[in-house]
Design a protein around this motif. Structure first.
Motif, PDB file in Angstrom:
ATOM      1  N   GLY A   1      10.167  48.416  23.043  1.00 43.40           N
ATOM      2  CA  GLY A   1      11.699  48.565  22.606  1.00 43.40           C
ATOM      3  C   GLY A   1      12.236  49.679  22.351  1.00 43.40           C
ATOM      4  N   LEU A   2      11.502  50.526  21.665  1.00 42.37           N
ATOM      5  CA  LEU A   2      11.953  52.016  21.265  1.00 42.37           C
ATOM      6  C   LEU A   2      11.850  53.031  22.567  1.00 42.37           C
ATOM      7  CD1 LEU A   2       9.995  52.893  18.011  1.00 42.37           C
ATOM      8  CD2 LEU A   2      12.570  52.208  18.329  1.00 42.37           C
ATOM      9  N   ILE A   3      10.756  52.886  23.415  1.00 39.42           N
ATOM     10  CA  ILE A   3      11.025  53.488  24.729  1.00 39.42           C
ATOM     11  C   ILE A   3      12.103  53.203  25.640  1.00 39.42           C
ATOM     12  CG2 ILE A   3       9.503  54.355  26.733  1.00 39.42           C
ATOM     13  CD1 ILE A   3       6.958  53.758  24.837  1.00 39.42           C
ATOM     14  N   ALA A   4      12.236  51.664  25.879  1.00 39.93           N
ATOM     15  CA  ALA A   4      13.049  51.436  26.634  1.00 39.93           C
ATOM     16  C   ALA A   4      14.431  51.884  26.102  1.00 39.93           C
ATOM     17  CB  ALA A   4      13.291  49.859  26.746  1.00 39.93           C
ATOM     18  N   LEU A   5      14.985  51.804  25.017  1.00 40.83           N
ATOM     19  CA  LEU A   5      16.318  52.311  24.299  1.00 40.83           C
ATOM     20  C   LEU A   5      16.407  53.854  24.651  1.00 40.83           C
ATOM     21  CD1 LEU A   5      16.199  50.720  20.839  1.00 40.83           C
ATOM     22  CD2 LEU A   5      17.871  50.102  23.089  1.00 40.83           C
ATOM     23  N   ALA A   6      15.290  54.422  24.411  1.00 43.85           N
ATOM     24  CA  ALA A   6      15.438  55.956  24.700  1.00 43.85           C
ATOM     25  C   ALA A   6      15.505  56.183  26.177  1.00 43.85           C
ATOM     26  CB  ALA A   6      14.114  56.681  24.365  1.00 43.85           C
ATOM     27  N   GLN A   7      14.845  55.508  27.014  1.00 45.15           N
ATOM     28  CA  GLN A   7      14.958  55.685  28.401  1.00 45.15           C
ATOM     29  C   GLN A   7      16.516  55.348  29.070  1.00 45.15           C
ATOM     30  OE1 GLN A   7      13.020  55.687  31.469  1.00 45.15           O
ATOM     31  NE2 GLN A   7      11.086  54.559  30.940  1.00 45.15           N
ATOM     32  N   VAL A   8      17.224  54.305  28.307  1.00 45.98           N
ATOM     33  CA  VAL A   8      18.437  54.039  28.558  1.00 45.98           C
ATOM     34  C   VAL A   8      19.449  55.475  27.952  1.00 45.98           C
ATOM     35  CG1 VAL A   8      20.630  52.739  27.811  1.00 45.98           C
ATOM     36  CG2 VAL A   8      18.205  51.544  28.291  1.00 45.98           C
ATOM     37  N   ALA A   9      19.106  55.962  27.056  1.00 48.99           N
ATOM     38  CA  ALA A   9      19.748  57.014  26.512  1.00 48.99           C
ATOM     39  C   ALA A   9      19.621  58.308  27.272  1.00 48.99           C
ATOM     40  CB  ALA A   9      19.202  57.340  24.833  1.00 48.99           C
TER      41      ALA A   9
ATOM     42  N   ALA B   1      12.409  45.684  30.601  1.00 53.64           N
ATOM     43  CA  ALA B   1      13.285  45.871  29.757  1.00 53.64           C
ATOM     44  C   ALA B   1      14.538  47.102  30.349  1.00 53.64           C
ATOM     45  CB  ALA B   1      12.698  46.141  28.291  1.00 53.64           C
ATOM     46  N   CYS B   2      13.795  48.244  30.696  1.00 54.64           N
ATOM     47  CA  CYS B   2      14.482  49.304  31.411  1.00 54.64           C
ATOM     48  C   CYS B   2      15.345  48.873  32.498  1.00 54.64           C
ATOM     49  CB  CYS B   2      13.662  50.480  31.879  1.00 54.64           C
ATOM     50  SG  CYS B   2      12.832  51.186  30.317  1.00 54.64           S
ATOM     51  N   THR B   3      14.545  48.020  33.594  1.00 61.31           N
ATOM     52  CA  THR B   3      15.267  47.618  34.782  1.00 61.31           C
ATOM     53  C   THR B   3      16.659  46.913  34.388  1.00 61.31           C
ATOM     54  OG1 THR B   3      13.286  47.684  35.705  1.00 61.31           O
ATOM     55  CG2 THR B   3      14.884  46.158  36.850  1.00 61.31           C
ATOM     56  N   ALA B   4      16.435  45.975  33.370  1.00 58.85           N
ATOM     57  CA  ALA B   4      17.553  45.018  32.998  1.00 58.85           C
ATOM     58  C   ALA B   4      18.770  46.051  32.789  1.00 58.85           C
ATOM     59  CB  ALA B   4      17.243  44.131  31.793  1.00 58.85           C
ATOM     60  N   VAL B   5      18.677  47.184  32.218  1.00 51.30           N
ATOM     61  CA  VAL B   5      19.918  47.758  31.764  1.00 51.30           C
ATOM     62  C   VAL B   5      20.179  49.297  32.753  1.00 51.30           C
ATOM     63  CG1 VAL B   5      20.944  49.262  29.997  1.00 51.30           C
ATOM     64  CG2 VAL B   5      19.412  47.241  29.251  1.00 51.30           C
TER      65      VAL B   5
END
Length: 377
Positions: free
Chosen positions: A204-212, A70-74
């Motif tokens: 999902g939450l951790i991935a969103l936070a990683q993007v942020a 999920a993190c890689t995709a963004v």
């Protein structure tokens, strides 16, 4: 306790925003989300590796891979396309391999990795304070030794982004991660169960936070770097006579500026603090805080494990978050390779766990099945 935790987090966030700026306050908030997600789903890395090695159970491990995907995709296309955002591309060599191996040992005998111990505090495991203190001490000594490790052989440095660009490197990475998920049976697990849903929400939450974190700080999430700063600041405060001017670890302009800035202004450290508050907030809400009883053998394991993790993460260019997750989302070969010496170290650490009072009936030699693969459980 619930209102005390929420109030303390809010006041601390306001203080950060007023004294150090919105960037630092935002990173603290992202750490809150990560800590809440880790605690709410008991999401972790070390337990997943142990279940994989001793029982062949891979659901927690596949959740880790889902997070990375999920993190890689963004993150990967942003890192490779934007000159204003930076990834973690590190060399693969002796120091890297030894560091990951030592980290794996430490994570098992400490009963948790660096990210795990940040939310274990919210479970009432006061001994994790000893682990985190030992982690800082380990980073302090590793920073002192960093120049020596830098002289050991380096085999290669490789970034997918340099050869394949944003689209190609992202596609290759996602295909490879999908293959890993299939190999370890992610498609066979019941993700609709309460545990499965909790893991997916956490991912999902951790991935969103990683993007942020990437968008706000210009680089991926890293835990060990924050502890390395604390270790060096401790070294300086103790006045032990070490000359930082000759340290390769702090030689770059970015790293040197971190030493000169206030500790709470460090963009690597502040999400770690947020994680603790986030986990405490969830614990206070659901009643998950319960003080553990004192056990000397476990405490010794926590201290030794914390030291090994701190030392290994520093010479090995990161921990499970900065090297494993951060490396893969940056398109770096070292991220893909990090897990192998870490798992080898975990195997050793699992054998040592009974010495430090961990009471599970499994070691690799004693488990019913040591095969690595999905069980569907």
């Amino acid at each position: 306790m619930k209102y005390w935790v929420f109030g303390a987090a809010a006041l601390f966030g306001i203080y950060l925003a007023s004294q150090l700026g919105l960037q630092i306050a935002a990173l603290f908030a992202f750490g809150l989300v990560i800590g809440a997600a880790f605690f709410g789903a008991t999401f972790g890395f070390t337990t997943g590796w142990r279940e994989l090695l001793t029982q062949g159970r891979s659901q927690l491990f596949t959740a880790q891979i889902l997070l990375i995907a999920a993190c890689t995709a963004v993150l990967l296309p942003i890192i490779t396309a934007s000159p204003d955002h930076f990834g973690f591309v590190r060399p693969v060599g002796v120091a890297f391999l030894v560091g990951a191996f030592v980290f794996g040992i430490g994570a098992q005998i400490a009963n948790g990795c660096s990210s795990g111990h940040l939310f274990h505090l919210a479970q009432g495991r006061w001994s994790t304070l000893a682990t985190l203190a030992a982690f800082v001490f380990g980073t302090m000594l590793a920073v002192r030794d960093f120049d020596l490790w830098a002289e050991t052989p380096v085999y290669f440095v490789y970034s997918l982004g340099q050869d394949f660009g944003p689209a190609g490197s992202t596609l290759i990475s996602l295909v490879a991660l999908t293959a890993v998920l299939w190999l370890f049976g992610a498609h066979r697990f019941n993700w609709q169960s309460s545990k499965g849903r909790a893991l997916l929400v956490a991912v999902g939450l951790i991935a969103l936070a990683q993007v942020a974190i990437l968008l706000v700080s210009s680089r991926p999430w890293s835990i060990a770097q924050g502890f390395a700063l604390l270790g060096t600041q401790l070294d300086i405060a103790l006045g032990l006579g070490w000359d930082l001017d000759f340290s390769d670890f702090w030689s770059s302009e970015l790293m040197a500026s971190r030493l000169e800035a206030p500790i709470l202004a460090d963009t690597f450290l502040i999400p770690n603090i947020g994680m603790i508050f986030g986990a405490l907030a969830v614990a206070a809400s659901v009643g998950g805080f319960k003080l553990e009883t004192f056990q000397l053998k476990k405490l010794l394991g926590m201290v030794l494990g914390g030291f090994l993790m701190g030392y290994g993460a520093t010479i090995g260019f990161g921990c499970n978050v900065g090297a494993f997750v951060g490396g893969i989302v940056s398109g770096s070969a070292h991220g893909w390779l990090w897990i192998f010496p870490a798992l080898a170290g975990s195997w050793i650490g699992i054998q040592l766990r009974p010495i430090f009072g961990h009471d599970e009936t499994t070691s690799v030699a004693q488990s019913k099945s040591s095969a690595i693969g999905p069980t569907g459980k």
